[in-house]
Design an enzyme around this catalytic site. Structure first.
Site, short mmCIF file in Angstrom:
data_model
loop_
_atom_site.label_atom_id
_atom_site.label_comp_id
_atom_site.label_asym_id
_atom_site.label_seq_id
_atom_site.Cartn_x
_atom_site.Cartn_y
_atom_site.Cartn_z
N LEU A 1 -17.99 -106.62 39.18
CA LEU A 1 -17.59 -108.02 39.14
C LEU A 1 -16.45 -108.14 40.14
O LEU A 1 -15.48 -107.39 40.07
CB LEU A 1 -17.14 -108.41 37.74
N ASP A 2 -16.59 -109.02 41.12
CA ASP A 2 -15.60 -109.14 42.19
C ASP A 2 -14.17 -109.26 41.63
O ASP A 2 -13.96 -109.87 40.58
CB ASP A 2 -15.89 -110.37 43.05
N PRO A 3 -13.18 -108.72 42.35
CA PRO A 3 -11.78 -108.78 41.88
C PRO A 3 -11.30 -110.19 41.56
O PRO A 3 -10.55 -110.37 40.59
CB PRO A 3 -11.00 -108.18 43.06
N ALA B 1 -13.14 -112.62 40.51
CA ALA B 1 -13.94 -113.21 39.43
C ALA B 1 -13.38 -112.79 38.08
O ALA B 1 -12.70 -111.78 37.94
CB ALA B 1 -15.39 -112.75 39.55
#
Length: 298
Positions: free
Chosen positions: A40-42, A44
């Site tokens: 999960l992108d930083p 997000a």
């Protein structure tokens, strides 16, 4: 907590990578055997299932699950990362009606193809795209099929809007936003992203890292863990005797009086053993059973 086994749903906050979360969970639960179920992108936030102990065997199975997201999108801006953290490549005036926006979103639902963004962890020829992108290198990426089950717009103010998406594995929400903006002719960038569901895991049962640290101080971390077999409740339950258990847990074929299908398999003591497939065996009164993934090592 001694020898923890199970799945904890983390409500990831901004600024943490998935690997950062794994490291914190290792300290909280005092174990090295921890894995996540997909990055999960930083920037997000939201649902990030973390597998602990024997549950790490589930990681690869959960990576391929459906997801739900809530995003905030801004029209008129294009960046190299397709989200607001990137370098701005274009800024355009926006003259888009809500009906035009809804039509563009509608055209991006169902079975579609996406070209993965350069700023992603996908590997081509053994090299991560994001590493190449940081060096200023762009390579050709083949479109990938994904499914957008639903995409709903709300709070459109003429420039920005909320986008609630239910989608298949491998979907890049920032790419979806980028593609919608491209269709509208003005560009678009994702400014916020929150994952609200991954497989059966939802926000209503998620814990922030600070909440987990507080629970750890009370010594009651067990209540934060979902059992491994809860992931597979879609499958029927099958109990097998000790002789079949021995064969199945060792990877051999056993025989059971059960209909063909995929099952959660337990022994007579109620221990969860494995996920197994029962196949029809016409030459025998019983059907064959073979483990797909074994979780019992006792």
């Amino acid at each position: 907590m001694e020898n923890p086994n199970g799945i904890v749903i983390v409500d990831k906050e901004k600024g943490f990578t998935s690997h950062d979360v794994v490291n914190v969970i290792r300290k909280i639960y005092s174990t090295r055997k921890v894995g996540h179920t997909g990055t999960l992108d930083p920037d997000a936030t939201g649902v990030l299932p973390i597998c602990i102990g024997k549950a790490t065997k589930v990681c690869d199975m959960l990576t391929f699950s459906d997801k739900e997201y809530e995003a905030r999108v801004k029209l008129g801006v294009v960046t190299d990362t397709q989200d607001i953290s990137g370098t701005v490549l274009e800024e355009n005036e926006v003259h888009i009606s809500e009906s035009q926006l809804l039509e563009a979103v509608k055209k991006h639902t169902g079975s579609i193809e996406q070209i993965p963004p350069m700023y992603s962890a996908i590997k081509i020829d053994g090299k991560k795209l994001c590493d190449l992108a940081r060096k200023g290198v762009e390579v050709e990426r083949k479109p990938r099929p994904v499914t957008i089950y639903s995409a709903n717009v709300s709070d459109f103010d003429g420039i920005s809007f909320n986008l609630k998406v239910s989608c298949s594995k491998g979907t890049y929400i920032r790419t979806l936003c980028h593609d919608i903006g491209r269709m509208l002719g003005c560009g678009a960038v994702m400014t916020e992203l929150r994952r609200t569901k991954a497989s059966i895991f939802a926000l209503d049962k998620a814990y922030t890292l600070d909440e987990l640290k507080s629970v750890a101080e009370t010594g009651d971390l067990g209540k934060t863990l979902m059992s491994i077999d809860s992931v597979f409740e879609e499958y029927g339950k099958l109990t097998i005797n000790d002789s079949v258990k021995k064969r199945v847990c060792n990877g051999a074929i056993g025989y059971v009086a059960a209909a063909p299908g995929t099952y959660r398999v337990y022994d007579n003591d109620g221990n969860f053993l494995c996920i197994a497939e029962v196949r029809e065996q016409k030459e025998n009164e019983k059907n064959t059973i073979k483990s797909i993934k074994t979780f019992f090592d006792g």
